[in-house]
Design a protein around this motif. Structure first.
Motif, PDB file in Angstrom:
ATOM      1  N   HIS A 151      58.746  66.193  33.759  1.00  0.00           N
ATOM      2  CA  HIS A 151      60.113  65.716  33.956  1.00  0.00           C
ATOM      3  C   HIS A 151      60.197  64.197  34.029  1.00  0.00           C
ATOM      4  O   HIS A 151      61.271  63.652  34.303  1.00  0.00           O
ATOM      5  CB  HIS A 151      60.707  66.317  35.232  1.00  0.00           C
ATOM      6  N   MET A 152      59.095  63.504  33.809  1.00  0.00           N
ATOM      7  CA  MET A 152      59.121  62.047  33.837  1.00  0.00           C
ATOM      8  C   MET A 152      59.743  61.501  32.547  1.00  0.00           C
ATOM      9  O   MET A 152      59.508  62.040  31.459  1.00  0.00           O
ATOM     10  CB  MET A 152      57.707  61.491  33.997  1.00  0.00           C
ATOM     11  N   PRO A 153      60.518  60.409  32.641  1.00  0.00           N
ATOM     12  CA  PRO A 153      61.116  59.836  31.439  1.00  0.00           C
ATOM     13  C   PRO A 153      60.101  59.174  30.519  1.00  0.00           C
ATOM     14  O   PRO A 153      60.361  58.952  29.338  1.00  0.00           O
ATOM     15  CB  PRO A 153      62.102  58.800  31.994  1.00  0.00           C
ATOM     16  N   GLU A 154      58.931  58.855  31.073  1.00  0.00           N
ATOM     17  CA  GLU A 154      57.847  58.247  30.306  1.00  0.00           C
ATOM     18  C   GLU A 154      56.552  58.561  31.045  1.00  0.00           C
ATOM     19  O   GLU A 154      56.581  58.892  32.233  1.00  0.00           O
ATOM     20  CB  GLU A 154      58.033  56.730  30.221  1.00  0.00           C
ATOM     21  N   VAL A 177      62.678  56.254  54.903  1.00  0.00           N
ATOM     22  CA  VAL A 177      63.029  55.777  53.568  1.00  0.00           C
ATOM     23  C   VAL A 177      62.514  56.767  52.531  1.00  0.00           C
ATOM     24  O   VAL A 177      61.327  57.082  52.505  1.00  0.00           O
ATOM     25  CB  VAL A 177      62.442  54.379  53.296  1.00  0.00           C
ATOM     26  N   ALA A 178      63.419  57.260  51.697  1.00  0.00           N
ATOM     27  CA  ALA A 178      63.043  58.157  50.602  1.00  0.00           C
ATOM     28  C   ALA A 178      62.908  57.355  49.313  1.00  0.00           C
ATOM     29  O   ALA A 178      63.728  56.483  49.033  1.00  0.00           O
ATOM     30  CB  ALA A 178      64.079  59.259  50.431  1.00  0.00           C
ATOM     31  N   ILE A 179      61.875  57.642  48.538  1.00  0.00           N
ATOM     32  CA  ILE A 179      61.685  57.028  47.227  1.00  0.00           C
ATOM     33  C   ILE A 179      61.874  58.100  46.167  1.00  0.00           C
ATOM     34  O   ILE A 179      61.145  59.095  46.144  1.00  0.00           O
ATOM     35  CB  ILE A 179      60.276  56.414  47.091  1.00  0.00           C
ATOM     36  N   ALA A 180      62.879  57.927  45.311  1.00  0.00           N
ATOM     37  CA  ALA A 180      63.098  58.851  44.193  1.00  0.00           C
ATOM     38  C   ALA A 180      62.133  58.449  43.077  1.00  0.00           C
ATOM     39  O   ALA A 180      62.431  57.569  42.277  1.00  0.00           O
ATOM     40  CB  ALA A 180      64.547  58.789  43.732  1.00  0.00           C
ATOM     41  N   TRP A 181      60.985  59.102  43.027  1.00  0.00           N
ATOM     42  CA  TRP A 181      59.896  58.663  42.152  1.00  0.00           C
ATOM     43  C   TRP A 181      59.809  59.491  40.882  1.00  0.00           C
ATOM     44  O   TRP A 181      59.653  60.711  40.925  1.00  0.00           O
ATOM     45  CB  TRP A 181      58.553  58.741  42.890  1.00  0.00           C
ATOM     46  N   ASN A 182      59.930  58.820  39.736  1.00  0.00           N
ATOM     47  CA  ASN A 182      59.765  59.494  38.446  1.00  0.00           C
ATOM     48  C   ASN A 182      58.724  58.796  37.570  1.00  0.00           C
ATOM     49  O   ASN A 182      58.657  59.044  36.369  1.00  0.00           O
ATOM     50  CB  ASN A 182      61.102  59.585  37.706  1.00  0.00           C
ATOM     51  N   GLY A 183      57.932  57.924  38.171  1.00  0.00           N
ATOM     52  CA  GLY A 183      56.855  57.269  37.440  1.00  0.00           C
ATOM     53  C   GLY A 183      57.283  56.143  36.524  1.00  0.00           C
ATOM     54  O   GLY A 183      56.461  55.590  35.790  1.00  0.00           O
ATOM     55  N   SER A 184      58.551  55.754  36.541  1.00  0.00           N
ATOM     56  CA  SER A 184      59.065  54.778  35.583  1.00  0.00           C
ATOM     57  C   SER A 184      58.816  53.339  36.024  1.00  0.00           C
ATOM     58  O   SER A 184      58.573  53.052  37.202  1.00  0.00           O
ATOM     59  CB  SER A 184      60.571  54.978  35.392  1.00  0.00           C
ATOM     60  N   THR A 185      58.915  52.434  35.052  1.00  0.00           N
ATOM     61  CA  THR A 185      58.789  51.009  35.336  1.00  0.00           C
ATOM     62  C   THR A 185      59.884  50.548  36.291  1.00  0.00           C
ATOM     63  O   THR A 185      59.632  49.754  37.207  1.00  0.00           O
ATOM     64  CB  THR A 185      58.895  50.196  34.028  1.00  0.00           C
TER      65      THR A 185
END
Length: 224
Positions: free
Chosen positions: A140-143, A104-112
């Motif tokens: 590159h995180m949206p928040e 399982v891959a998690i596309a992680w960008n730190g978002s809620t």
């Protein structure tokens, strides 16, 4: 039109019945000690996307088809399921992989939104042989949010085998990078927080969620 609608309902009902019969899945009420899956048929009046978004609120997981084109009823159904149901949504490509949930891959960008997706899908993660976190750098995180390393440490405390990869770029290039890294790791399922940038912005400029929706070759579970 009424006759055509009736014929389409009959065709869908037969397709459903034949598929479940071929897979050995019983239709209708089953005993509580039945260890396997069961199915039931339900018909609703109204637009497909609105019905799915409303009815899906009482189910653990909603499965939808991958849209073949933008601004289609399939895309509207996916978006209503995400924004109206409050439940995780699995988008399934026409050609599913041979396995589901081994890697399982998690596309992680730190978002809620991504944090919600991870929390709602712990059953998938706990059954996986390996979890691959494809994270972006802080720039590159949206928040502002936790890094992929921090998520990895948390999942390892659950006893999961976790590895890390890095995605690059913003918006559409980031979506491409998420998919490339997931496929390189042998993932057969991806978890993705949906529309961490607004739908309107993604419609105009493109975005990671929209790119993944149109291009993914593996099932993707999304949440809002």
């Amino acid at each position: 039109l009424e006759r055509e609608g009736h014929d389409r309902r009959d065709q869908a009902r037969r397709l459903f019945r034949d598929f479940m019969s071929a897979q050995g899945v019983p239709i209708g009420p089953v005993s509580p000690d039945n260890p396997g899956p069961s199915a039931s048929w339900r018909e609703e009046d109204g637009r497909q996307n609105a019905v799915v978004g409303m009815s899906g609120r009482v189910y653990d997981l909603i499965l939808v088809e991958q849209p073949e084109k933008l601004a289609s009823i399939a895309e509207a159904t996916l978006e209503d399921a995400l924004f109206e149901s409050g439940r995780p949504v699995m988008m399934v490509p026409k050609v599913p992989p041979a396995t589901l949930g081994d890697v399982v891959a998690i596309a992680w960008n730190g978002s809620t939104e991504t944090a919600t997706t991870v929390a709602l899908n712990m059953p998938f993660l706990k059954q996986a042989k390996e979890v691959v976190i494809v994270g972006v750098g802080p720039q590159h995180m949206p928040e502002p949010g936790p890094t992929g390393d921090e998520l990895a440490r948390t999942l390892e405390r659950h006893g999961l085998k976790v590895s890390l990869r890095t995605a690059f770029g913003r918006q559409k290039p980031q979506g491409e990078s998420f998919l490339q890294e997931a496929m390189a790791a042998g993932a057969d399922l991806m978890l993705k927080g949906a529309y961490t940038q607004s739908r309107i912005r993604q419609m105009i400029f493109g975005g990671a969620t929209r790119h993944i929706i149109m291009e993914s070759k593996i099932p993707v579970v999304m949440s809002r």
